[in-house]
Design an enzyme around this catalytic site. Structure first.
Site, PDB file in Angstrom:
ATOM      1  N   GLY A 185      -5.820   5.880   2.119  1.00  0.00           N
ATOM      2  CA  GLY A 185      -5.568   7.320   2.128  1.00  0.00           C
ATOM      3  C   GLY A 185      -4.782   7.605   0.866  1.00  0.00           C
ATOM      4  N   HIS A 186      -5.437   8.180  -0.128  1.00  0.00           N
ATOM      5  CA  HIS A 186      -4.784   8.418  -1.421  1.00  0.00           C
ATOM      6  C   HIS A 186      -4.499   9.914  -1.557  1.00  0.00           C
ATOM      7  CE1 HIS A 186      -6.467   4.430  -3.255  1.00  0.00           C
ATOM      8  NE2 HIS A 186      -5.759   4.257  -2.163  1.00  0.00           N
ATOM      9  N   THR A 187      -3.216  10.243  -1.692  1.00  0.00           N
ATOM     10  CA  THR A 187      -2.800  11.649  -1.695  1.00  0.00           C
ATOM     11  C   THR A 187      -2.631  12.176  -3.117  1.00  0.00           C
ATOM     12  OG1 THR A 187      -1.529  11.037   0.248  1.00  0.00           O
ATOM     13  CG2 THR A 187      -1.152  13.250  -0.643  1.00  0.00           C
TER      14      THR A 187
ATOM     15  N   LYS B  27      -1.917   9.670  -6.651  1.00  0.00           N
ATOM     16  CA  LYS B  27      -1.222  10.606  -7.534  1.00  0.00           C
ATOM     17  C   LYS B  27      -1.334  10.154  -8.992  1.00  0.00           C
ATOM     18  CE  LYS B  27       3.045  12.207  -9.318  1.00  0.00           C
ATOM     19  NZ  LYS B  27       4.354  12.793  -9.266  1.00  0.00           N
TER      20      LYS B  27
ATOM     21  N   ASN C 168      -9.896   2.716   5.017  1.00  0.00           N
ATOM     22  CA  ASN C 168      -8.521   2.389   5.467  1.00  0.00           C
ATOM     23  C   ASN C 168      -7.523   2.974   4.460  1.00  0.00           C
ATOM     24  OD1 ASN C 168      -9.510   0.529   3.575  1.00  0.00           O
ATOM     25  ND2 ASN C 168      -8.464  -1.230   4.455  1.00  0.00           N
TER      26      ASN C 168
ATOM     27  N   SER D  85       7.849   8.646 -11.172  1.00  0.00           N
ATOM     28  CA  SER D  85       7.428   9.794 -10.370  1.00  0.00           C
ATOM     29  C   SER D  85       8.614  10.266  -9.532  1.00  0.00           C
ATOM     30  CB  SER D  85       6.263   9.374  -9.479  1.00  0.00           C
ATOM     31  OG  SER D  85       5.937  10.405  -8.595  1.00  0.00           O
TER      32      SER D  85
ATOM     33  N   GLY E  74       0.811  -1.216   0.000  1.00  0.00           N
ATOM     34  CA  GLY E  74       0.000   0.000   0.000  1.00  0.00           C
ATOM     35  C   GLY E  74       0.841   1.262   0.000  1.00  0.00           C
ATOM     36  N   ASP E  75       0.164   2.400  -0.169  1.00  0.00           N
ATOM     37  CA  ASP E  75       0.793   3.726  -0.142  1.00  0.00           C
ATOM     38  C   ASP E  75       1.872   3.896  -1.209  1.00  0.00           C
ATOM     39  OD1 ASP E  75      -0.810   4.313   2.032  1.00  0.00           O
ATOM     40  OD2 ASP E  75       0.690   3.643   3.485  1.00  0.00           O
TER      41      ASP E  75
ATOM     42  N   GLY F 105       1.459   5.312  -4.018  1.00  0.00           N
ATOM     43  CA  GLY F 105       1.266   6.578  -4.759  1.00  0.00           C
ATOM     44  C   GLY F 105       0.141   6.442  -5.778  1.00  0.00           C
ATOM     45  N   LYS F 106      -0.795   5.532  -5.492  1.00  0.00           N
ATOM     46  CA  LYS F 106      -1.894   5.251  -6.434  1.00  0.00           C
ATOM     47  C   LYS F 106      -2.712   6.510  -6.729  1.00  0.00           C
ATOM     48  CE  LYS F 106      -3.259   2.104  -3.482  1.00  0.00           C
ATOM     49  NZ  LYS F 106      -2.097   2.047  -2.582  1.00  0.00           N
TER      50      LYS F 106
ATOM     51  N   GLN G  12      -5.034  -0.175  -1.066  1.00  0.00           N
ATOM     52  CA  GLN G  12      -4.058  -1.054  -0.405  1.00  0.00           C
ATOM     53  C   GLN G  12      -3.048  -1.558  -1.456  1.00  0.00           C
ATOM     54  OE1 GLN G  12      -7.707  -1.774   0.636  1.00  0.00           O
ATOM     55  NE2 GLN G  12      -7.130   0.014   1.795  1.00  0.00           N
TER      56      GLN G  12
ATOM     57  N   VAL H 246      -3.605   8.118   6.635  1.00  0.00           N
ATOM     58  CA  VAL H 246      -4.829   7.971   7.421  1.00  0.00           C
ATOM     59  C   VAL H 246      -4.524   8.021   8.911  1.00  0.00           C
ATOM     60  CG1 VAL H 246      -6.716   6.387   7.994  1.00  0.00           C
ATOM     61  CG2 VAL H 246      -5.948   6.605   5.638  1.00  0.00           C
TER      62      VAL H 246
ATOM     63  N   ARG I 209       0.697   7.013  11.373  1.00  0.00           N
ATOM     64  CA  ARG I 209       1.722   6.127  11.962  1.00  0.00           C
ATOM     65  C   ARG I 209       2.963   6.125  11.079  1.00  0.00           C
ATOM     66  NH1 ARG I 209      -1.345   0.492  12.269  1.00  0.00           N
ATOM     67  NH2 ARG I 209      -2.128   1.297  10.298  1.00  0.00           N
TER      68      ARG I 209
HETATM   69  P1  GDP Z   1      -1.548   5.745  -2.077  1.00  0.00           P
HETATM   70  O1  GDP Z   1      -2.272   5.268  -0.874  1.00  0.00           O
HETATM   71  O2  GDP Z   1      -1.000   4.632  -2.904  1.00  0.00           O
HETATM   72  O3  GDP Z   1      -2.343   6.712  -2.906  1.00  0.00           O
HETATM   73  O4  GDP Z   1      -0.277   6.542  -1.545  1.00  0.00           O
HETATM   74  P2  GDP Z   1      -0.270   7.604  -0.322  1.00  0.00           P
HETATM   75  O5  GDP Z   1      -0.898   8.850  -0.768  1.00  0.00           O
HETATM   76  O6  GDP Z   1      -0.783   6.969   0.916  1.00  0.00           O
HETATM   77  O7  GDP Z   1       1.288   7.761  -0.085  1.00  0.00           O
HETATM   78  C1  GDP Z   1       2.138   8.235  -1.047  1.00  0.00           C
HETATM   79  C2  GDP Z   1       2.859   9.470  -0.482  1.00  0.00           C
HETATM   80  O8  GDP Z   1       3.980   9.772  -1.276  1.00  0.00           O
HETATM   81  C3  GDP Z   1       1.993  10.716  -0.492  1.00  0.00           C
HETATM   82  O9  GDP Z   1       2.363  11.531   0.582  1.00  0.00           O
HETATM   83  C4  GDP Z   1       2.372  11.373  -1.816  1.00  0.00           C
HETATM   84  O10 GDP Z   1       2.165  12.779  -1.812  1.00  0.00           O
HETATM   85  C5  GDP Z   1       3.836  11.049  -1.898  1.00  0.00           C
HETATM   86  N1  GDP Z   1       4.381  10.877  -3.240  1.00  0.00           N
HETATM   87  C6  GDP Z   1       3.797  10.303  -4.323  1.00  0.00           C
HETATM   88  N2  GDP Z   1       4.680  10.209  -5.334  1.00  0.00           N
HETATM   89  C7  GDP Z   1       5.846  10.728  -4.888  1.00  0.00           C
HETATM   90  C8  GDP Z   1       7.144  10.874  -5.467  1.00  0.00           C
HETATM   91  O11 GDP Z   1       7.415  10.488  -6.587  1.00  0.00           O
HETATM   92  N3  GDP Z   1       8.100  11.431  -4.661  1.00  0.00           N
HETATM   93  C9  GDP Z   1       7.850  11.852  -3.396  1.00  0.00           C
HETATM   94  N4  GDP Z   1       8.860  12.378  -2.705  1.00  0.00           N
HETATM   95  N5  GDP Z   1       6.648  11.720  -2.829  1.00  0.00           N
HETATM   96  C10 GDP Z   1       5.659  11.154  -3.557  1.00  0.00           C
HETATM   97  P1  IMO Z   2      -3.801   2.682   0.671  1.00  0.00           P
HETATM   98  O1  IMO Z   2      -4.975   2.480  -0.253  1.00  0.00           O
HETATM   99  C1  IMO Z   2      -1.122   0.971   3.613  1.00  0.00           C
HETATM  100  C2  IMO Z   2      -2.807  -1.967   6.379  1.00  0.00           C
HETATM  101  C3  IMO Z   2      -2.950  -1.579   7.837  1.00  0.00           C
HETATM  102  C4  IMO Z   2      -2.806  -2.939   8.492  1.00  0.00           C
HETATM  103  C5  IMO Z   2      -3.520  -3.857   7.505  1.00  0.00           C
HETATM  104  C6  IMO Z   2      -4.975  -4.135   7.866  1.00  0.00           C
HETATM  105  O2  IMO Z   2      -3.688   4.072   1.187  1.00  0.00           O
HETATM  106  O3  IMO Z   2      -2.560   2.161   0.056  1.00  0.00           O
HETATM  107  P2  IMO Z   2      -7.250  -2.783   7.942  1.00  0.00           P
HETATM  108  O4  IMO Z   2      -7.564  -1.366   8.270  1.00  0.00           O
HETATM  109  O5  IMO Z   2      -7.580  -3.168   6.550  1.00  0.00           O
HETATM  110  O6  IMO Z   2      -7.797  -3.725   8.970  1.00  0.00           O
HETATM  111  O7  IMO Z   2      -5.647  -2.911   8.079  1.00  0.00           O
HETATM  112  O8  IMO Z   2      -3.472  -3.209   6.254  1.00  0.00           O
HETATM  113  N1  IMO Z   2      -3.465  -1.032   5.436  1.00  0.00           N
HETATM  114  C7  IMO Z   2      -2.795  -0.187   4.642  1.00  0.00           C
HETATM  115  N2  IMO Z   2      -1.480   0.070   4.551  1.00  0.00           N
HETATM  116  N3  IMO Z   2      -1.993   1.579   2.794  1.00  0.00           N
HETATM  117  C8  IMO Z   2      -3.307   1.311   2.853  1.00  0.00           C
HETATM  118  O9  IMO Z   2      -4.195   1.807   1.958  1.00  0.00           O
HETATM  119  C9  IMO Z   2      -3.771   0.412   3.837  1.00  0.00           C
HETATM  120  N4  IMO Z   2      -4.990  -0.057   4.200  1.00  0.00           N
HETATM  121  C10 IMO Z   2      -4.776  -0.943   5.167  1.00  0.00           C
HETATM  122  O10 IMO Z   2      -1.947  -0.689   8.233  1.00  0.00           O
HETATM  123  O11 IMO Z   2      -1.453  -3.320   8.512  1.00  0.00           O
HETATM  124 MG    MG Z   3      -2.258   5.517   1.203  1.00  0.00          MG
END
Ligand code: GDP
Ligand code: IMO
Ligand code: MG
Length: 423
Positions: free
Chosen positions: A40-42, A18, A38, A412, A12-13, A15-16, A224, A300, A303
């Site tokens: 959090g897409h930025t 973006k 759960n 990116s 997860g996280d 950068g989906k 995720q 979200v 942590r």
């Molecule tokens: P998602 O859940 O997959 O949409 O990703 P998140 O938004 O949870 O986490 C990605 C984080 O990395 C966010 O804070 C974005 O603003 C940041 N981000 C995305 N692409 C880049 C990149 O290429 N470089 C940097 N430094 N930050 C990035």
């Molecule tokens: P995005 O879409 C990163 C992780 C939680 C925990 C496990 C189970 O932003 O990438 P849950 O709330 O589903 O019971 O949590 O999955 N988790 C994530 N980690 N990005 C996420 O979403 C996540 N959604 C859940 O931290 O380890």
């Molecule tokens: Mg996220």
């Protein structure tokens, strides 16, 4: 016409949000297919950062439809807050946001059950975001769920009450000290149901089939990541939905032969938030500096995210399960300044070297085997084309592409929409 998918290949996280925002101009409809708040897409543009939890990441583009599919679990309280946060941007979500009637609703007691279940596990807890995801999907598969379509039933409140009462009995079963004020939570919940009722609720699978027939371009947005998939992730430290490509078929009602391109998105290193195995995790200063430079804190829960080297064994597994056709590499800018980089290319597993992901990737079972690379000092954040990349960075990219046998099409180099290089 086909439905393209964009999904996370790690924990997860990646950068989906973006990249969905960047790609939206090529599509008519953006559809979330699983997960819930759960996620959090930025998205970042014009100097403003937006965090979306349930709303698809195409919402800031005019004349595009954003659909919350049947595979998602929606917390109306969170959704109402998300919509409130959109108010300053004059987004006409009453016409651009659609919800599937089959989508399940997260009740306040689902959140409480999540908290009780985690508290009862002690050290073995999942590290859930505590948004009620697991309990809501349990009610879905247990055939007890409360769906958006149920809001049109005359007896919806009885159905709600029955389920909430059952949950309260289940909470007491956990025997944990959980303080809560249900009437307060319910007041907020019922208010937010009115917001849900004000939105367009449709038979979304029919809508998508019609849209395909009309030649509309559809992008399905995953939440995720593949290693959090309920079947193929690092079970039990996973989420409760199918985050992988097949989840888009179930989560939208789209047949497998209607899937087109699959964009697989990964960070140039690895992160994980929550508990569970992470073979390439770094516990040293390099790990700390990646976390600091990459601002690796959950969107979200805030942590800190655990950081480590890129794990190509795990990444290959994810590309295979998803049928990835194109890769997007994120956050390469964060690695600038490191003297040496490593990528995991195999595991030592039960006395043998293997190059596939085994049943358990617990640290007592697998030890990563690394290939080293020279780092680069140049700042990547303002580059505009691949020709400007430092040679060492090019070598890093080439190695990943040849290991995975899939081209990297998007790189990116910063959080802003503009800091995106199409290869
Ligand atoms: P998602 O859940 O997959 O949409 O990703 P998140 O938004 O949870 O986490 C990605 C984080 O990395 C966010 O804070 C974005 O603003 C940041 N981000 C995305 N692409 C880049 C990149 O290429 N470089 C940097 N430094 N930050 C990035
Ligand atoms: P995005 O879409 C990163 C992780 C939680 C925990 C496990 C189970 O932003 O990438 P849950 O709330 O589903 O019971 O949590 O999955 N988790 C994530 N980690 N990005 C996420 O979403 C996540 N959604 C859940 O931290 O380890
Ligand atoms: Mg996220």
């Amino acid at each position: 016409m086909a439905v393209d998918l964009l999904l996370g290949l790690q924990w997860g996280d990646e950068g989906k949000g973006k990249i969905v925002d960047v790609l939206t101009r090529n599509y008519d409809i953006i559809a979330r297919f699983q997960g819930g708040p759960n996620a959090g897409h930025t998205l970042e543009f014009d100097g403003i950062k937006h965090i979306l939890r349930t709303i698809p990441s195409g919402i800031f583009h005019s004349n595009k439809i954003n659909l919350i599919g049947n595979g998602v679990v929606v917390d109306p309280v969170v959704l109402a807050r998300e919509l409130e946060a959109l108010k300053p941007y004059q987004i006409d979500y009453h016409s651009s946001l659609l919800l599937s009637k089959r989508t399940h609703i997260i009740l306040p007691t689902h959140r409480l059950l999540d908290a009780a279940s985690e508290a009862s596990k002690g050290k073995a807890k999942i590290g859930s975001t505590l948004k009620g995801i697991g309990p809501a999907y349990m009610d879905k598969t247990g055939r007890n769920g409360f769906r958006i379509g149920d809001l049109d039933r005359n007896d919806w409140k009885e159905k709600y009450r029955q389920l909430a009462d059952k949950h309260q009995k289940m909470i007491s079963f956990y025997e944990v000290d959980l303080q809560y004020n249900l009437p307060e939570l319910e007041a907020e919940f019922f208010d937010s149901l009115e917001v849900l009722r004000s939105l367009q609720r449709i038979d979304s699978e029919h809508y998508l089939h019609q849209s395909l027939k009309e030649g509309k371009h559809i992008l399905a947005e995953g939440a995720q990541g593949s290693l959090l998939d309920i079947d193929f992730g690092s079970y039990p430290f996973v989420t409760s939905s199918n985050t992988t490509a097949a989840g888009a078929c179930n989560g939208l009602g789209v047949a497998p032969n209607k899937i087109g391109d699959v964009f697989g998105i990964f960070k140039a290193y690895t992160t994980r938030v929550g508990n569970g195995p992470f073979p390439t995790e770094l516990f040293d200063n390099t790990g700390k500096s990646i976390a600091e430079k990459g601002h690796e804190f959950g969107a979200v829960t805030k942590r800190p995210r655990r950081c480590g080297w890129l794990d190509l064994v795990a990444l290959k597994y994810a590309t295979e399960i998803n049928g990835v056709t194109q890769l997007c590499m994120m956050k390469a800018d964060v690695l600038s300044g490191l003297k040496e980089l490593k990528v995991c290319t195999a595991y030592q597993y039960k006395g043998q070297q293997i190059d596939h992901l085994p049943y358990s990737i617990d640290e007592k079972d697998v030890e990563p085997i690394y290939t080293g690379f020279k780092g680069w000092d140049e700042d990547l954040t303002s580059l505009t084309s691949t020709d400007q990349f430092p040679e060492q960075f090019k070598a890093y990219i080439n190695f990943i592409e040849s290991y995975l046998e899939i081209p990297i099409k998007i790189i990116s180099i910063g959080p802003d929409r503009k800091q995106t290089i199409l290869c």
